[in-house]
Design an enzyme around this catalytic site. Structure first.
Site, PDB file in Angstrom:
ATOM      1  N   PHE A  80       0.995  -1.161  -0.147  1.00 40.81           N
ATOM      2  CA  PHE A  80      -0.067  -0.060  -0.049  1.00 40.81           C
ATOM      3  C   PHE A  80       0.814   1.401  -0.007  1.00 40.81           C
ATOM      4  O   PHE A  80       0.374   2.394  -0.185  1.00 40.81           O
ATOM      5  CB  PHE A  80      -0.637  -0.039   1.364  1.00 40.81           C
ATOM      6  CG  PHE A  80      -1.996  -1.088   1.253  1.00 40.81           C
ATOM      7  CD1 PHE A  80      -3.097  -0.753   0.633  1.00 40.81           C
ATOM      8  CD2 PHE A  80      -1.640  -2.170   2.120  1.00 40.81           C
ATOM      9  CE1 PHE A  80      -4.167  -1.718   0.684  1.00 40.81           C
ATOM     10  CE2 PHE A  80      -2.776  -3.093   1.960  1.00 40.81           C
ATOM     11  CZ  PHE A  80      -4.052  -3.068   1.503  1.00 40.81           C
ATOM     12  N   ALA A  81       2.239   1.170   0.216  1.00 37.61           N
ATOM     13  CA  ALA A  81       2.852   2.456   0.580  1.00 37.61           C
ATOM     14  C   ALA A  81       3.128   3.185  -0.816  1.00 37.61           C
ATOM     15  O   ALA A  81       3.447   2.694  -1.732  1.00 37.61           O
ATOM     16  CB  ALA A  81       4.375   1.900   0.779  1.00 37.61           C
ATOM     17  N   THR A  99       9.106   7.552  -3.847  1.00 45.23           N
ATOM     18  CA  THR A  99       8.301   6.454  -3.296  1.00 45.23           C
ATOM     19  C   THR A  99       7.675   5.488  -4.099  1.00 45.23           C
ATOM     20  O   THR A  99       7.808   4.322  -4.065  1.00 45.23           O
ATOM     21  CB  THR A  99       7.317   7.200  -2.261  1.00 45.23           C
ATOM     22  OG1 THR A  99       7.885   8.049  -1.276  1.00 45.23           O
ATOM     23  CG2 THR A  99       6.477   5.966  -1.525  1.00 45.23           C
ATOM     24  N   ASP A 134      -7.271   3.583 -10.167  1.00 50.77           N
ATOM     25  CA  ASP A 134      -7.946   3.639 -11.429  1.00 50.77           C
ATOM     26  C   ASP A 134      -7.469   5.137 -12.139  1.00 50.77           C
ATOM     27  O   ASP A 134      -7.533   5.166 -13.463  1.00 50.77           O
ATOM     28  CB  ASP A 134      -9.422   4.206 -11.238  1.00 50.77           C
ATOM     29  CG  ASP A 134      -9.782   5.138 -10.492  1.00 50.77           C
ATOM     30  OD1 ASP A 134      -8.923   5.570  -9.814  1.00 50.77           O
ATOM     31  OD2 ASP A 134     -11.223   5.290 -10.060  1.00 50.77           O
ATOM     32  N   GLU A 135      -6.777   5.769 -11.561  1.00 54.23           N
ATOM     33  CA  GLU A 135      -6.272   7.101 -12.329  1.00 54.23           C
ATOM     34  C   GLU A 135      -5.132   6.875 -13.283  1.00 54.23           C
ATOM     35  O   GLU A 135      -4.973   7.673 -14.246  1.00 54.23           O
ATOM     36  CB  GLU A 135      -5.620   8.021 -11.276  1.00 54.23           C
ATOM     37  CG  GLU A 135      -6.669   8.704 -10.280  1.00 54.23           C
ATOM     38  CD  GLU A 135      -6.409   9.660  -9.447  1.00 54.23           C
ATOM     39  OE1 GLU A 135      -5.736  10.633  -9.979  1.00 54.23           O
ATOM     40  OE2 GLU A 135      -6.750   9.950  -8.210  1.00 54.23           O
ATOM     41  N   TYR A 159       1.325  12.259  -9.965  1.00 57.85           N
ATOM     42  CA  TYR A 159       0.644  11.137  -9.021  1.00 57.85           C
ATOM     43  C   TYR A 159       0.336   9.698  -9.900  1.00 57.85           C
ATOM     44  O   TYR A 159       0.944   8.860  -9.737  1.00 57.85           O
ATOM     45  CB  TYR A 159      -0.277  11.625  -8.075  1.00 57.85           C
ATOM     46  CG  TYR A 159      -1.060  10.304  -7.627  1.00 57.85           C
ATOM     47  CD1 TYR A 159      -0.677   9.425  -6.859  1.00 57.85           C
ATOM     48  CD2 TYR A 159      -2.553   9.802  -7.946  1.00 57.85           C
ATOM     49  CE1 TYR A 159      -1.194   8.269  -6.366  1.00 57.85           C
ATOM     50  CE2 TYR A 159      -3.271   8.734  -7.801  1.00 57.85           C
ATOM     51  CZ  TYR A 159      -2.365   8.018  -6.808  1.00 57.85           C
ATOM     52  OH  TYR A 159      -3.258   6.792  -6.185  1.00 57.85           O
ATOM     53  N   SER A 160      -0.418   9.950 -10.850  1.00 62.86           N
ATOM     54  CA  SER A 160      -1.111   9.002 -11.481  1.00 62.86           C
ATOM     55  C   SER A 160       0.031   8.340 -12.455  1.00 62.86           C
ATOM     56  O   SER A 160       0.105   7.054 -12.705  1.00 62.86           O
ATOM     57  CB  SER A 160      -2.256   9.075 -12.327  1.00 62.86           C
ATOM     58  OG  SER A 160      -2.138  10.135 -13.263  1.00 62.86           O
ATOM     59  N   ARG A 223     -16.260  10.613 -10.150  1.00 62.91           N
ATOM     60  CA  ARG A 223     -15.336   9.659  -9.642  1.00 62.91           C
ATOM     61  C   ARG A 223     -16.302   8.373  -9.305  1.00 62.91           C
ATOM     62  O   ARG A 223     -17.520   8.551  -9.070  1.00 62.91           O
ATOM     63  CB  ARG A 223     -14.742  10.120  -8.576  1.00 62.91           C
ATOM     64  CG  ARG A 223     -13.793  11.373  -8.696  1.00 62.91           C
ATOM     65  CD  ARG A 223     -12.768  10.930  -9.485  1.00 62.91           C
ATOM     66  NE  ARG A 223     -11.784  11.991 -10.011  1.00 62.91           N
ATOM     67  CZ  ARG A 223     -11.882  12.910 -11.005  1.00 62.91           C
ATOM     68  NH1 ARG A 223     -12.592  12.651 -11.873  1.00 62.91           N
ATOM     69  NH2 ARG A 223     -10.795  13.807 -11.008  1.00 62.91           N
ATOM     70  N   PRO A 292      -4.852  22.510 -12.029  1.00 61.54           N
ATOM     71  CA  PRO A 292      -4.161  22.004 -13.311  1.00 61.54           C
ATOM     72  C   PRO A 292      -4.611  20.511 -13.872  1.00 61.54           C
ATOM     73  O   PRO A 292      -4.313  19.539 -12.962  1.00 61.54           O
ATOM     74  CB  PRO A 292      -2.665  22.329 -13.353  1.00 61.54           C
ATOM     75  CG  PRO A 292      -2.699  23.018 -11.919  1.00 61.54           C
ATOM     76  CD  PRO A 292      -3.746  22.906 -11.191  1.00 61.54           C
ATOM     77  N   HIS A 294      -6.949  18.742 -14.221  1.00 59.03           N
ATOM     78  CA  HIS A 294      -8.096  17.964 -13.442  1.00 59.03           C
ATOM     79  C   HIS A 294      -8.784  17.007 -14.431  1.00 59.03           C
ATOM     80  O   HIS A 294      -9.686  17.555 -15.502  1.00 59.03           O
ATOM     81  CB  HIS A 294      -8.886  18.921 -12.781  1.00 59.03           C
ATOM     82  CG  HIS A 294      -9.781  18.248 -11.567  1.00 59.03           C
ATOM     83  ND1 HIS A 294     -10.463  19.002 -10.890  1.00 59.03           N
ATOM     84  CD2 HIS A 294      -9.936  16.919 -11.251  1.00 59.03           C
ATOM     85  CE1 HIS A 294     -10.807  18.224  -9.721  1.00 59.03           C
ATOM     86  NE2 HIS A 294     -10.500  16.936  -9.975  1.00 59.03           N
TER      87      HIS A 294
END
Length: 350
Positions: A80-81, A99, A134-135, A159-160, A223, A292, A294
Site C-alpha cells: 500500500f506504501a 516512493t 484507477d487514475e 501522481y497517476s 469519480r 491543473p 483535473h
C-alpha cells in the site's frame, strides 16, 4: 507464517490490517515510514495483539526489508506504501517519484531476492500484491465505457504517472523474473482513518468547524466511490484466489460528481449533527479555482473480479458514507491529532 503490509499506518493499509485481524490470526508485519499521512493511532487497537508487529521503515531500505522477510518467513507482501494526493504531486512531484517508483523498484528487488531462495512449495505460495489506482487509466468522456483491466494507461498527473510506472515495473518483474505478482487498481476509496486532505474527510472537518467546503471548478468531475472495507474484502479474495500475473479492477459502482458527494454528505450531517442556527451545511459549499489537468471522469469495470472470484459489494454509497460520517463524528480526537502540525501549513498553501 506471516504477511508483510507496507504503508500499514495509512488510510487503506490500516483498514486492511484491522480487517485482516477481524478474520484471521495469521501474523502481520506492518511497515510504515510514518510520513505525514501515516498515523500509528490507526493501529492502536492492536497494541496488545501478539500477532501484530509494527516496524517503522522505508520500503526502499534494502537492508531492512530483506531482514523482515527472512525473520518472519513472509508468504505475501501487500504494498500500500505510496504518496497518493494529486494536489501534493502537482505542487512537488519529487516524493512521488521516489516512493512510488524507486521505492516500488527496491521493494520488488527485495521480494525477488527473498523469493528466489525459498523452497519450492513456499515459492509457489508466495505473492507480491501491489495496490494501484484507477487514475492510471486517465480521464474518460461521459459516453465512454468504464475502464477495464485491458484499457490503455493514460495518466495525466504526476501522481497517476508515478503509479502507472510502478504498475509497469510490477508487470515486468512477473514477465522477466516470474515473480508471482498481482495488481489491484481501485476506485476512489473513502471511509474511516482517511487523512483529511481528501474530499470527504476535509469536508466533514470544515463543515463542523464552520469553514468553506471547497469544490474545484464546477464540481462536475465524476469519480467512482468505493467504501474502504469493500476494497479490503476484494484484496483478500485476490490474494487468496487471484491468478498470478493478473490485474484486477475494484470498483464501487457509484459514479458521482464531486458536488453530489458533498451535497449527500451535507444532508447526512444535517441529520446527524444539525447546526444550532437550523441552516444546512450546504450553505458552506464554495467553488474554488480548478486544479491543473483535473481529470473529468474515472469509472471502473469490476466485472472480472466479480465473475472470476465471486466478489460482491457490501455497501452502497449512501450506507458507506453514513458509516464514514458517523466514524468521524465519534472520533474527534483522532481528527484533531491528524490535522495538527504540518497539515495546517499545507492547507494554507492550498
Amino acid at each position: 507464517m506471516t504477511i508483510l503490509v507496507t504503508g500499514a499506518a495509512g488510510f487503506i493499509g490500516s483498514n486492511f490490517v484491522l480487517d485482516w485481524f477481524s478474520q484471521s490470526k495469521e501474523d502481520v508485519i506492518s511497515l510504515d515510514l510514518l510520513t505525514y499521512a501515516g498515523n500509528l493511532e490507526n493501529l492502536s487497537s492492536l497494541d496488545s495483539n501478539s500477532h501484530h508487529h509494527f516496524v517503522q521503515g522505508n520500503i526502499g531500505d534494502r537492508d531492512l526489508v530483506p531482514s523482515l522477510l527472512k525473520k518472519y518467513q513472509v508468504r505475501a507482501i501487500i504494498n500500500f506504501a505510496a504518496e497518493s494526493h494529486v494536489d501534493r504531486s502537482i505542487y512537488d512531484s519529487k516524493d512521488f517519484i521516489q516512493t512510488n517508483i524507486v521505492g516500488a523498484y527496491n521493494l520488488l528487488e527485495s521480494a525477488r531476492s527473498y523469493w528466489n531462495d525459498l523452497e519450492k512449495n513456499l515459492k509457489e505460495d508466495f505473492r507480491f500484491l501491489h495496490i494501484s489506482s484507477d487514475e492510471v487509466y486517465g480521464s474518460l468522456h461521459s459516453s465512454d465505457q468504464p475502464s477495464t483491466e485491458s484499457s490503455p494507461y493514460r495518466p495525466n498527473s504526476p501522481y497517476s504517472a508515478s503509479k502507472a510506472a510502478s504498475d509497469h515495473l510490477v508487470r515486468a518483474w512477473f514477465q522477466t523474473y516470474n515473480l508471482p505478482v498481482l495488481i489491484v487498481n481501485s476506485a476512489n476509496n473513502y471511509g474511516p482513518y482517511q487523512f483529511p486532505e481528501k474530499l470527504i474527510p476535509l469536508c466533514v472537518l470544515n463543515a463542523l468547524n464552520g469553514k468553506p467546503l471547497p469544490i474545484y471548478g464546477d464540481g462536475q468531475q465524476i469519480r467512482d466511490w468505493l467504501y474502504v472495507k469493500d476494497h479490503c474484502s476484494a484484496i483478500r479474495e485476490i490474494l487468496n484466489r487471484g491468478k498470478v500475473g493478473e490485474a484486477y479492477n475494484v470498483g464501487g459502482s457509484n459514479e458521482k460528481t464531486n458536488l453530489e458527494v458533498v451535497e449527500i454528505l451535507c444532508a447526512i450531517l444535517d441529520e446527524l449533527k444539525p447546526k444550532f442556527d437550523g441552516m444546512s451545511y450546504r450553505d458552506q459549499i464554495t467553488f474554488v479555482k480548478d486544479r491543473p489537468g483535473h481529470d473529468k471522469r474515472y469509472a471502473i469495470d469490476a466485472s472480472k473480479l466479480k465473475s472470476e472470484l465471486n466478489w460482491k459489494l457490501q455497501e452502497t454509497f449512501e450506507t458507506g458514507l453514513r458509516k464514514t460520517v458517523l466514524w468521524y463524528l465519534e472520533n474527534k480526537t483522532w481528527m484533531n491529532h491528524a490535522v495538527s502540525g504540518g497539515y495546517q501549513h499545507w492547507i494554507q498553501k492550498q
